[in-house]
Scaffold this motif. Structure first.
Motif, PDB file in Angstrom:
ATOM      1  N   ARG A  44       0.842  -1.209   0.194  1.00 40.54           N
ATOM      2  CA  ARG A  44       0.042  -0.092  -0.080  1.00 40.54           C
ATOM      3  C   ARG A  44       0.962   1.307  -0.178  1.00 40.54           C
ATOM      4  NH1 ARG A  44      -3.676  -2.135   4.700  1.00 40.54           N
ATOM      5  NH2 ARG A  44      -4.330  -0.372   5.007  1.00 40.54           N
ATOM      6  N   ALA A  45       1.533   1.396  -1.210  1.00 42.93           N
ATOM      7  CA  ALA A  45       2.602   2.626  -1.253  1.00 42.93           C
ATOM      8  C   ALA A  45       1.948   3.988  -1.033  1.00 42.93           C
ATOM      9  CB  ALA A  45       3.093   2.858  -2.652  1.00 42.93           C
ATOM     10  N   VAL A  46       0.769   4.112  -1.757  1.00 44.31           N
ATOM     11  CA  VAL A  46      -0.055   5.448  -1.423  1.00 44.31           C
ATOM     12  C   VAL A  46      -1.331   5.009  -0.792  1.00 44.31           C
ATOM     13  CG1 VAL A  46      -1.133   7.606  -2.143  1.00 44.31           C
ATOM     14  CG2 VAL A  46       1.074   6.559  -2.967  1.00 44.31           C
ATOM     15  N   GLU A  64      10.167   9.815   5.588  1.00 41.17           N
ATOM     16  CA  GLU A  64      11.431   8.691   5.415  1.00 41.17           C
ATOM     17  C   GLU A  64      11.437   7.772   4.028  1.00 41.17           C
ATOM     18  OE1 GLU A  64      12.484   6.495   9.414  1.00 41.17           O
ATOM     19  OE2 GLU A  64      10.523   7.073   9.062  1.00 41.17           O
ATOM     20  N   SER A  65      12.530   7.219   3.739  1.00 38.01           N
ATOM     21  CA  SER A  65      12.341   6.455   2.578  1.00 38.01           C
ATOM     22  C   SER A  65      11.371   5.450   2.586  1.00 38.01           C
ATOM     23  CB  SER A  65      13.897   5.732   2.560  1.00 38.01           C
ATOM     24  OG  SER A  65      13.914   4.829   1.423  1.00 38.01           O
ATOM     25  N   GLY A  66      10.673   5.315   1.554  1.00 37.19           N
ATOM     26  CA  GLY A  66       9.487   4.002   1.486  1.00 37.19           C
ATOM     27  C   GLY A  66       8.357   4.653   1.682  1.00 37.19           C
ATOM     28  N   CYS A  67       8.273   5.830   2.129  1.00 40.51           N
ATOM     29  CA  CYS A  67       6.802   6.494   2.621  1.00 40.51           C
ATOM     30  C   CYS A  67       5.836   6.569   1.603  1.00 40.51           C
ATOM     31  CB  CYS A  67       6.885   7.486   3.677  1.00 40.51           C
ATOM     32  SG  CYS A  67       7.297   9.071   2.931  1.00 40.51           S
ATOM     33  N   GLY A  68       6.136   6.620   0.180  1.00 41.49           N
ATOM     34  CA  GLY A  68       5.373   6.916  -0.721  1.00 41.49           C
ATOM     35  C   GLY A  68       5.420   8.117  -1.411  1.00 41.49           C
ATOM     36  N   LYS A  69       6.413   8.912  -1.344  1.00 40.72           N
ATOM     37  CA  LYS A  69       6.400  10.239  -1.940  1.00 40.72           C
ATOM     38  C   LYS A  69       6.606  10.016  -3.322  1.00 40.72           C
ATOM     39  CE  LYS A  69      10.415  11.069   0.142  1.00 40.72           C
ATOM     40  NZ  LYS A  69      10.748   9.887   0.946  1.00 40.72           N
ATOM     41  N   THR A  70       7.598   9.256  -3.872  1.00 38.51           N
ATOM     42  CA  THR A  70       7.544   9.323  -5.316  1.00 38.51           C
ATOM     43  C   THR A  70       6.401   8.462  -6.055  1.00 38.51           C
ATOM     44  OG1 THR A  70      10.196   8.922  -5.335  1.00 38.51           O
ATOM     45  CG2 THR A  70       9.111   7.881  -7.102  1.00 38.51           C
ATOM     46  N   THR A  71       5.942   7.568  -5.095  1.00 39.04           N
ATOM     47  CA  THR A  71       4.749   6.918  -5.806  1.00 39.04           C
ATOM     48  C   THR A  71       3.378   7.885  -6.114  1.00 39.04           C
ATOM     49  OG1 THR A  71       5.303   4.859  -5.023  1.00 39.04           O
ATOM     50  CG2 THR A  71       3.077   4.853  -5.808  1.00 39.04           C
ATOM     51  N   THR A  72       3.418   8.888  -4.918  1.00 38.18           N
ATOM     52  CA  THR A  72       2.424   9.962  -5.113  1.00 38.18           C
ATOM     53  C   THR A  72       2.666  10.752  -6.299  1.00 38.18           C
ATOM     54  OG1 THR A  72       2.193   9.959  -2.696  1.00 38.18           O
ATOM     55  CG2 THR A  72       1.423  11.758  -3.791  1.00 38.18           C
TER      56      THR A  72
HETATM   57  N1  ATP Z   1       6.224  -0.629  -8.985  1.00 41.89           N
HETATM   58  C1  ATP Z   1       6.553  -1.058  -7.639  1.00 41.89           C
HETATM   59  N2  ATP Z   1       6.071  -2.249  -7.278  1.00 41.89           N
HETATM   60  C2  ATP Z   1       6.064  -2.623  -6.130  1.00 41.89           C
HETATM   61  N3  ATP Z   1       6.244  -1.806  -4.695  1.00 41.89           N
HETATM   62  C3  ATP Z   1       6.527  -0.620  -5.279  1.00 41.89           C
HETATM   63  C4  ATP Z   1       6.699  -0.304  -6.646  1.00 41.89           C
HETATM   64  N4  ATP Z   1       7.024   1.369  -6.524  1.00 41.89           N
HETATM   65  C5  ATP Z   1       7.149   1.425  -5.088  1.00 41.89           C
HETATM   66  N5  ATP Z   1       7.159   0.295  -4.452  1.00 41.89           N
HETATM   67  C6  ATP Z   1       6.923   0.096  -2.837  1.00 41.89           C
HETATM   68  O1  ATP Z   1       6.135   1.358  -2.533  1.00 41.89           O
HETATM   69  C7  ATP Z   1       6.529   1.887  -1.113  1.00 41.89           C
HETATM   70  C8  ATP Z   1       6.771   3.280  -1.535  1.00 41.89           C
HETATM   71  O2  ATP Z   1       7.866   3.493  -2.482  1.00 41.89           O
HETATM   72  P1  ATP Z   1       8.341   5.043  -3.009  1.00 41.89           P
HETATM   73  O3  ATP Z   1       9.419   4.915  -4.002  1.00 41.89           O
HETATM   74  O4  ATP Z   1       6.974   5.694  -3.285  1.00 41.89           O
HETATM   75  O5  ATP Z   1       8.901   5.753  -1.530  1.00 41.89           O
HETATM   76  P2  ATP Z   1       9.497   6.953  -1.386  1.00 41.89           P
HETATM   77  O6  ATP Z   1       8.905   7.709  -0.235  1.00 41.89           O
HETATM   78  O7  ATP Z   1       9.703   7.933  -2.664  1.00 41.89           O
HETATM   79  O8  ATP Z   1      11.137   6.464  -0.896  1.00 41.89           O
HETATM   80  P3  ATP Z   1      12.463   7.008  -1.168  1.00 41.89           P
HETATM   81  O9  ATP Z   1      12.781   8.272  -0.405  1.00 41.89           O
HETATM   82  O10 ATP Z   1      13.570   5.946  -0.701  1.00 41.89           O
HETATM   83  O11 ATP Z   1      12.697   7.363  -2.596  1.00 41.89           O
HETATM   84  C9  ATP Z   1       7.915   1.191  -1.027  1.00 41.89           C
HETATM   85  O12 ATP Z   1       7.508   0.282  -0.117  1.00 41.89           O
HETATM   86  C10 ATP Z   1       8.186   0.622  -2.228  1.00 41.89           C
HETATM   87  O13 ATP Z   1       9.058  -0.557  -2.135  1.00 41.89           O
END
Ligand code: ATP
Ligand code: SF4
Ligand code: MG
Length: 372
Positions: A44-46, A64-72
């Motif tokens: 549940r990335a976002v 923090e890393s992995g909280c879903g910023k990029t996916t948003t």
């Molecule tokens: N294409 C994908 N398939 C499966 N899981 C994904 C995918 N993209 C991201 N995730 C997962 O979704 C969550 C959020 O990832 P995301 O890259 O959005 O985080 P982030 O806040 O940008 O982290 P960072 O600061 O490390 O860039 C993480 O658990 C990541 O492993």
């Protein structure tokens, strides 16, 4: 006393908003899991994000890393499809005209002319790319090493049919290189990415986002791979371009020291949700959520002899997996405030806290505030 629950209300200046946006990724099942009919699990990335961005904002997404910023960010630009929720954006008139000429009518979702981005079919997304662009974290990885700077910048013009002739495209490329301060442009046009410094490469990355004349840019950690000494220059450049071309940014960073410098509003994310939202100054000076407080505590402080001192973060344990999100407040297994407030336990471990307004335009999702 709280001033009420958070609600996204678009206004005449709103350029983009998301409501209860979710982007979940399916977890691959093993053959045994399939045979045993185990239910599919999701990352549940976002996981239910809502916020609004006004024209001219530099809206920060931090956490923090992995909280879903990029996916948003990627979901807003439809580089990833949302699982559910609303993404609304106010397009320029000329984008609507282009869609009309393609016999496509986007769905208008409010009185201000915002359209539903989530429902645009793939084949009509191309014109949107001219308005909404992305700057990537890794300028090296995002630039094709076999292309010269000129080809890298000409490519989007060719794809979108901008510039009648090669001469016209040359002028646009030269002007864009000047805008990102790679001057004289002729000196840079025929270099390959490996012939540039990290800062210059990121300028090319910015030029590539800029060349289609967008109005909205998602900048994903645009300075985190750069040497500390050139970060300020690139941030200054981004601010100058914003003024010059009337841009609006979503600025993604895990580094609150950088976000504080460039953003005017900020949303703090934890495990796919926003836990605190408001004007950057208010959030940084008066953090309310225990998680935001911990992040701010962790901003390095200059020591007398100019060494940076990393302070300890008052959080317990590690970030849980986005597959197994804790019940109630998703921060509860790590919350030190909860230890000091056992009366909150019933709430914190069972019910998700609502996002409430604690001071003007400053919202937090924590039972410490929501119960009063
Ligand atoms: N294409 C994908 N398939 C499966 N899981 C994904 C995918 N993209 C991201 N995730 C997962 O979704 C969550 C959020 O990832 P995301 O890259 O959005 O985080 P982030 O806040 O940008 O982290 P960072 O600061 O490390 O860039 C993480 O658990 C990541 O492993
Ligand atoms: S809701 Fe409870 S567990 Fe969550 S941050 Fe607030 S006090 Fe901590
Ligand atoms: Mg990221």
């Amino acid at each position: 006393m709280t001033l009420g629950e958070y609600e996204v209300k678009p206004g005449p200046n709103t350029i983009l908003y998301v409501k209860n946006l979710k982007t979940w990724f399916p977890v691959r099942r093993s053959l045994t899991e399939i045979l045993m009919r185990k239910p599919r699990r999701w990352v549940r990335a976002v996981d239910g994000v809502s916020f609004a961005v006004n024209e001219g904002d530099v809206f920060g997404l931090a956490g923090e890393s992995g909280c879903g910023k990029t996916t948003t960010g990627r979901t807003i630009l439809r580089l990833v499809d949302p699982t559910s929720g609303i993404i609304a954006y106010k397009p320029r008139e000329r984008l609507i005209k282009e869609w009309t000429s393609m016999n496509y009518k986007p769905r208008v979702v409010d009185d201000y002319g915002c359209i539903d981005i989530a429902s645009i079919p793939q084949k009509y997304l191309k014109p949107l790319r001219k308005e909404m662009q992305m700057i990537f974290q890794d300028p090296y990885g995002s630039l094709n090493p076999r292309y010269t700077v000129y080809s890298l910048l000409e490519e989007p013009l060719v794809i979108h049919g901008i510039g009648e002739s090669r001469d016209e495209r040359y002028d646009i490329v030269a002007k864009t290189l000047e805008a990102v301060k790679l001057t004289p442009p002729e000196e840079f046009m025929y270099r390959y990415p490996h012939m540039l410094s990290g800062g210059q490469r990121q300028r090319v990355g910015i030029a590539r986002a800029l060349i289609l004349n967008p109005r909205f840019i998602v900048a994903d950690e645009p300075v985190s791979m750069l040497d500390v000494s050139i970060r300020a220059e690139i941030l200054e450049l981004m601010m100058e371009l914003k003024r010059k071309f009337n841009l609006t940014y979503i600025f993604i960073s895990h580094d609150l020291a950088v976000s504080r410098y460039i953003t005017n509003k900020i949303a703090i994310m934890y495990l796919g949700k926003i836990v605190e939202l408001g004007e950057t100054r208010r959030v940084i000076e008066n953090p309310l959520h225990p998680y935001t407080k911990a992040l701010i505590e962790a901003i390095p402080e200059p020591e007398p002899e100019n060494r940076l001192k990393i302070r300890e973060i008052p959080i317990k344990g590690e970030v849980p997996s986005a597959i197994n999100i804790p019940s109630g407040c998703r921060f509860h297994p790590r919350c030190v405030v909860l230890d000091a407030h056992p009366e909150l336990k019933e709430y914190c471990t069972r019910k998700e806290p609502p996002m409430v307004e604690v001071e003007r335009e400053h919202y937090v999702a924590c039972w410490l505030y929501a119960r009063k």
